[in-house]
Design a protein around this motif. Structure first.
Motif, PDB file in Angstrom:
ATOM      1  N   THR A 146       0.839  -1.084   0.100  1.00 14.08           N
ATOM      2  CA  THR A 146       0.017   0.040   0.230  1.00 14.08           C
ATOM      3  C   THR A 146       0.960   1.342  -0.064  1.00 14.08           C
ATOM      4  O   THR A 146       1.793   1.397   0.890  1.00 14.08           O
ATOM      5  N   ARG A 184      -3.039   5.851   1.449  1.00 13.92           N
ATOM      6  CA  ARG A 184      -4.525   5.523   2.082  1.00 13.92           C
ATOM      7  C   ARG A 184      -5.217   6.797   2.003  1.00 13.92           C
ATOM      8  O   ARG A 184      -4.647   8.020   2.688  1.00 13.92           O
ATOM      9  N   ARG A 218      -7.311   2.832  -0.971  1.00 14.95           N
ATOM     10  CA  ARG A 218      -5.807   2.624  -1.069  1.00 14.95           C
ATOM     11  C   ARG A 218      -5.411   2.585  -2.364  1.00 14.95           C
ATOM     12  O   ARG A 218      -6.136   2.030  -3.322  1.00 14.95           O
TER      13      ARG A 218
END
Length: 76
Positions: free
Chosen positions: A3, A6, A12
């Motif tokens: 990731t 966010r 994400r």
């Protein structure tokens, strides 16, 4: 899966280590899986609300160089 960003508590932007060309990231969360091009900074596959796409593409554009470097490390 990594990731990279966010936002809005549920979305994400992810770079998947075992993926396929062309260079891209995935916008996920809230039932979405949208592929965003790292070369052209546009949607390749999928749909999402326009404001979510806009925010994601702005972030990708601002971090495009680093994301492409990360992609190249995963896929030499």
């Amino acid at each position: 899966m990594s990731t990279k960003y966010r936002f809005r508590d549920k979305y994400r932007i992810q770079l998947r280590e075992k993926d396929h060309p062309p260079p891209h990231v995935h916008l996920t969360g809230g039932g979405l899986d949208v592929m965003l091009s790292l070369e052209t900074v546009e949607v390749l596959v999928g749909q999402a609300p326009p404001l979510i796409i806009k925010e994601a593409l702005e972030w990708v554009r601002a971090h495009q160089v680093q994301l492409l470097e990360d992609w190249k490390r995963c896929y030499p």
